[in-house]
Write an enzyme that holds these catalytic residues in place. Structure first.
Site, mmCIF file in Angstrom:
data_model
loop_
_atom_site.group_PDB
_atom_site.id
_atom_site.type_symbol
_atom_site.label_atom_id
_atom_site.label_comp_id
_atom_site.label_asym_id
_atom_site.label_seq_id
_atom_site.Cartn_x
_atom_site.Cartn_y
_atom_site.Cartn_z
ATOM 1 N N CYS A 126 37.208 35.056 40.119
ATOM 2 C CA CYS A 126 37.562 35.543 38.783
ATOM 3 C C CYS A 126 38.774 36.474 38.889
ATOM 4 C CB CYS A 126 36.342 36.208 38.146
ATOM 5 S SG CYS A 126 36.522 36.607 36.391
ATOM 6 N N ASP A 184 35.650 25.712 32.605
ATOM 7 C CA ASP A 184 35.954 27.141 32.576
ATOM 8 C C ASP A 184 36.909 27.431 31.419
ATOM 9 O OD1 ASP A 184 36.806 29.748 32.987
ATOM 10 O OD2 ASP A 184 37.158 29.501 35.130
ATOM 11 N N HIS A 215 32.785 28.695 34.500
ATOM 12 C CA HIS A 215 33.300 29.884 35.157
ATOM 13 C C HIS A 215 32.143 30.590 35.874
ATOM 14 C CE1 HIS A 215 36.226 33.083 35.734
ATOM 15 N NE2 HIS A 215 35.315 33.978 35.362
#
Length: 246
Positions: A126, A184, A215
């Site tokens: 991330c 995502d 994600h």
């Protein structure tokens, strides 16, 4: 698998002390190092478990607290609405130069560490995926593992939301392993295409993987966790690290 010791070091930066959580295999040997950049929540349980698992494969793993100049050392943000809001706020409050300085400080510390061979890679998820990529633009980081890195395609990391990561990718000398989930929402198809084309045009040594996943599929908490895919992608990372710094 090796047993390991967990500890931390508080390193000096121009913006105060930065806590770096260390996961070091036992045995008194020297190991390649991996700087593991967390999500916006810092050194949470999932991050620590991933770091420990990686260290158990024979790496000195260092997890910096990315928001050290804003939160007390040791702060962990919760996986809830409040924690998410705070993490996202700080992501664009911290200066890009501070992110880069943190990397340089961590690299200098690891290069002198008695348990490190001097070979260093970066890895992140991330926000941390983006930071791992930026680390690969710094000296002495020779390999990068980036899992669903955010904000690279938009150039919106840091104070002013105007980072230069994408523009600098063609000059990356480190090898890159980059993974995305097709579902995502943070990095849509157009963003992935832009990143990949930039890497192709720049002649970067990179390896690209996309999966049918959301994600944060690596995080072993929450509904988006995909344990089967986590095993597959971590095996890709371990093979990559063995090739590049092992």
């Amino acid at each position: 698998m090796a047993t390991l010791t967990e500890s931390f070091a508080d390193l000096e930066t121009t913006r105060g002390k930065m806590r770096v959580h260390l996961f070091i295999p036992d045995g008194g040997k020297r190991y390649p190092a991996v700087i593991f950049y967390s999500e916006i929540f810092q050194a949470t349980g999932p991050i620590r478990r991933t770091a420990a698992a990686l260290a158990g494969e024979g790496y000195l793993v260092a997890v910096p607290e990315v928001y050290h100049e804003f939160e007390p050392l040791g702060t962990v943000l919760a996986y809830d609405t409040e924690g998410t809001a705070r993490g996202n706020e700080l992501k664009i409050t911290k200066e890009i130069s501070s992110y880069d300085e943190d990397t340089d400080v961590a690299v200098a510390f690891l290069r002198e560490h008695e348990s490190c061979t001097g070979r260093i890679a970066s890895f992140g998820v991330c926000l941390g995926g983006h930071l791992a990529v930026r680390a690969g633009l710094r000296p002495h980081v020779s390999a990068v593992g980036a899992f669903y890195p955010t904000d690279i395609h938009t150039g919106t990391l840091g104070l002013g939301k105007c980072d230069d990561t994408l523009a600098r990718l063609p000059g990356m000398e480190a090898s890159l392993l980059i993974l995305f989930g097709r579902q995502d929402p943070h990095v849509p198809l157009e963003g992935r295409r832009l990143i990949r084309q930039t890497l192709e045009d720049g002649g970067v040594d990179f390896e690209w993987h996309e999966f049918n996943a959301a994600h944060a599929f690596l995080r072993d908490e929450g509904v988006r966790y995909n344990p089967a895919l986590a095993r597959v992608t971590m095996s890709l990372l371990l093979r990559f690290l063995a090739e590049k710094i092992g």
